[in-house]
Design a protein around this motif. Sequence first.
Motif, PDB file in Angstrom:
ATOM      1  N   VAL A 149      67.505  80.536  56.093  1.00 30.04           N
ATOM      2  CA  VAL A 149      66.957  79.184  56.234  1.00 30.04           C
ATOM      3  C   VAL A 149      65.726  79.024  55.344  1.00 30.04           C
ATOM      4  CG1 VAL A 149      65.870  77.562  57.836  1.00 30.04           C
ATOM      5  CG2 VAL A 149      67.878  78.859  58.554  1.00 30.04           C
ATOM      6  N   GLN A 150      64.865  80.021  55.340  1.00 29.26           N
ATOM      7  CA  GLN A 150      63.671  79.969  54.489  1.00 29.26           C
ATOM      8  C   GLN A 150      64.048  79.833  53.018  1.00 29.26           C
ATOM      9  OE1 GLN A 150      61.395  83.530  55.658  1.00 29.26           O
ATOM     10  NE2 GLN A 150      59.724  82.154  56.207  1.00 29.26           N
ATOM     11  N   GLU A 151      65.040  80.612  52.598  1.00 26.35           N
ATOM     12  CA  GLU A 151      65.459  80.573  51.201  1.00 26.35           C
ATOM     13  C   GLU A 151      66.066  79.216  50.852  1.00 26.35           C
ATOM     14  OE1 GLU A 151      66.055  81.504  47.335  1.00 26.35           O
ATOM     15  OE2 GLU A 151      64.853  82.582  48.832  1.00 26.35           O
ATOM     16  N   LYS A 152      66.851  78.655  51.769  1.00 25.86           N
ATOM     17  CA  LYS A 152      67.443  77.335  51.533  1.00 25.86           C
ATOM     18  C   LYS A 152      66.350  76.272  51.444  1.00 25.86           C
ATOM     19  CE  LYS A 152      70.715  74.244  51.235  1.00 25.86           C
ATOM     20  NZ  LYS A 152      71.552  74.135  50.009  1.00 25.86           N
ATOM     21  N   ALA A 153      65.364  76.339  52.340  1.00 25.17           N
ATOM     22  CA  ALA A 153      64.259  75.377  52.309  1.00 25.17           C
ATOM     23  C   ALA A 153      63.474  75.507  51.006  1.00 25.17           C
ATOM     24  CB  ALA A 153      63.340  75.596  53.508  1.00 25.17           C
ATOM     25  N   ARG A 154      63.319  76.720  50.546  1.00 27.45           N
ATOM     26  CA  ARG A 154      62.599  76.928  49.284  1.00 27.45           C
ATOM     27  C   ARG A 154      63.371  76.302  48.119  1.00 27.45           C
ATOM     28  NH1 ARG A 154      58.703  80.091  46.977  1.00 27.45           N
ATOM     29  NH2 ARG A 154      59.045  80.675  44.803  1.00 27.45           N
ATOM     30  N   ARG A 155      64.688  76.449  48.125  1.00 29.84           N
ATOM     31  CA  ARG A 155      65.487  75.861  47.044  1.00 29.84           C
ATOM     32  C   ARG A 155      65.398  74.337  47.066  1.00 29.84           C
ATOM     33  NH1 ARG A 155      69.282  79.959  48.465  1.00 29.84           N
ATOM     34  NH2 ARG A 155      70.594  78.428  49.547  1.00 29.84           N
ATOM     35  N   LEU A 156      65.342  73.751  48.261  1.00 29.70           N
ATOM     36  CA  LEU A 156      65.179  72.298  48.366  1.00 29.70           C
ATOM     37  C   LEU A 156      63.835  71.865  47.785  1.00 29.70           C
ATOM     38  CD1 LEU A 156      66.597  71.666  51.966  1.00 29.70           C
ATOM     39  CD2 LEU A 156      67.686  71.071  49.793  1.00 29.70           C
ATOM     40  N   ARG A 160      62.912  69.441  44.432  1.00 29.28           N
ATOM     41  CA  ARG A 160      61.966  68.316  44.398  1.00 29.28           C
ATOM     42  C   ARG A 160      60.935  68.516  43.290  1.00 29.28           C
ATOM     43  NH1 ARG A 160      58.613  67.681  48.107  1.00 29.28           N
ATOM     44  NH2 ARG A 160      58.928  69.527  49.434  1.00 29.28           N
ATOM     45  N   ALA A 161      60.482  69.757  43.148  1.00 29.99           N
ATOM     46  CA  ALA A 161      59.504  70.043  42.097  1.00 29.99           C
ATOM     47  C   ALA A 161      60.124  69.836  40.716  1.00 29.99           C
ATOM     48  CB  ALA A 161      58.991  71.473  42.245  1.00 29.99           C
ATOM     49  N   ARG A 162      61.392  70.189  40.575  1.00 24.27           N
ATOM     50  CA  ARG A 162      62.065  70.010  39.283  1.00 24.27           C
ATOM     51  C   ARG A 162      62.181  68.533  38.929  1.00 24.27           C
ATOM     52  NH1 ARG A 162      66.610  68.637  37.148  1.00 24.27           N
ATOM     53  NH2 ARG A 162      67.521  68.120  39.183  1.00 24.27           N
ATOM     54  N   VAL A 163      62.539  67.715  39.944  1.00 23.60           N
ATOM     55  CA  VAL A 163      62.660  66.274  39.709  1.00 23.60           C
ATOM     56  C   VAL A 163      61.316  65.686  39.280  1.00 23.60           C
ATOM     57  CG1 VAL A 163      63.109  64.045  40.821  1.00 23.60           C
ATOM     58  CG2 VAL A 163      64.624  65.995  41.253  1.00 23.60           C
ATOM     59  N   LEU A 164      60.240  66.168  39.899  1.00 24.24           N
ATOM     60  CA  LEU A 164      58.894  65.678  39.567  1.00 24.24           C
ATOM     61  C   LEU A 164      58.323  66.344  38.318  1.00 24.24           C
ATOM     62  CD1 LEU A 164      57.391  65.612  43.178  1.00 24.24           C
ATOM     63  CD2 LEU A 164      58.105  63.641  41.809  1.00 24.24           C
ATOM     64  N   ARG A 165      59.037  67.348  37.807  1.00 27.44           N
ATOM     65  CA  ARG A 165      58.630  68.065  36.595  1.00 27.44           C
ATOM     66  C   ARG A 165      57.260  68.729  36.755  1.00 27.44           C
ATOM     67  NH1 ARG A 165      60.572  63.989  31.668  1.00 27.44           N
ATOM     68  NH2 ARG A 165      62.782  63.922  32.286  1.00 27.44           N
ATOM     69  N   ILE A 166      57.107  69.399  37.896  1.00 28.54           N
ATOM     70  CA  ILE A 166      55.878  70.156  38.136  1.00 28.54           C
ATOM     71  C   ILE A 166      56.250  71.527  38.683  1.00 28.54           C
ATOM     72  CG2 ILE A 166      54.463  68.102  38.585  1.00 28.54           C
ATOM     73  CD1 ILE A 166      54.731  68.728  41.579  1.00 28.54           C
ATOM     74  N   PRO A 167      55.380  72.523  38.509  1.00 30.77           N
ATOM     75  CA  PRO A 167      55.650  73.845  39.097  1.00 30.77           C
ATOM     76  C   PRO A 167      55.670  73.762  40.624  1.00 30.77           C
ATOM     77  CG  PRO A 167      53.910  73.966  37.436  1.00 30.77           C
ATOM     78  CD  PRO A 167      54.151  72.514  37.700  1.00 30.77           C
ATOM     79  N   LEU A 168      56.440  74.617  41.232  1.00 35.15           N
ATOM     80  CA  LEU A 168      56.560  74.601  42.692  1.00 35.15           C
ATOM     81  C   LEU A 168      55.211  74.804  43.372  1.00 35.15           C
ATOM     82  CD1 LEU A 168      58.317  74.564  45.258  1.00 35.15           C
ATOM     83  CD2 LEU A 168      58.647  77.033  44.975  1.00 35.15           C
ATOM     84  N   GLU A 169      54.367  75.669  42.800  1.00 32.39           N
ATOM     85  CA  GLU A 169      53.082  75.953  43.441  1.00 32.39           C
ATOM     86  C   GLU A 169      52.138  74.750  43.419  1.00 32.39           C
ATOM     87  OE1 GLU A 169      53.170  77.874  39.303  1.00 32.39           O
ATOM     88  OE2 GLU A 169      54.476  77.709  41.071  1.00 32.39           O
TER      89      GLU A 169
END
Length: 283
Positions: A149-156, A160-169
């Motif tokens: 579940v944690q890994e799936k939430a991280r991928r989600l 979102r970060a990819r769509v916004l074109r920013i790093p996940l952190e």
Amino acid sequence: MYLSSFVHREALFELTRRWLCARLEPDDGLLVTRILICDGFVLGETLETLSKRLLGMVHPGPFQIKRIHLKGELREALCRSARDPDPRVGELIRSYMERPEFFYSDVPINGAMALDREGRLLGLYRLKRPRRIAEKANRYIANWIFQMVQEKARRLAEERARVLRIPLELLLTPQEEMAQEFIRAEEAIAGSFREGKVQMDRSALTINDIGGIKIVAEEEALARLEEILGGEPDLEVVEREEYKGEYRARSFILKHTWDREAVCKAFLERKAWKHYANRGLPE
């Protein structure tokens, strides 16, 4: 679960996968009963034979095997066997002798001790009871699902970060949205179970200590044992770990070829089926 000490571990692992996906078969109760009884007997016989063999490599003198049913029996043997205990060990022994109930002395154990002529502990072997196996399996499965579940939430979140074109952190998410994302991840994982598409992670679901052997010896003797193990054709050291500091030990996971003929002969000679007559899942 993948119980590496069991002969029918593959069948049990497949059964676990089906059950987690709510795909039960009419004969599953009988299958579980057969596996627990058969593999428990095989493991018990193999552990006893292997324990005597390994102890003979380290302790050349005579020793006796004594069955134990409560952990208090083992605790008492440990207290008797302490040679020149340091202050901490002496304190533990005194504490146990004064209040043994604080040390879970009445907890069941399925095993046997090896004792020398003076009743000092040389080693022991033990098998986990089905209830203890189930408890540990529950923890492993819960941790495995939570990690998925944690890994799936991280991928989600990464999407979102990819769509916004920013790093996940650098992605800032309101608490409520994070909770909803986690719920969506849980629903996705639950769906994979319902559809039977979940991929079982064998490494995360492996339990190696259903059967175990412990040998008490000086460092030199243990080093000699490790050297001998490397030359035994029917034994293979699969994994090794060493502990230093207050707790000193060497831990090995051994791959061992069990003696099918000897185990089957012992089962027949002892009429062991009578011992298991009232066990297992009812029809």
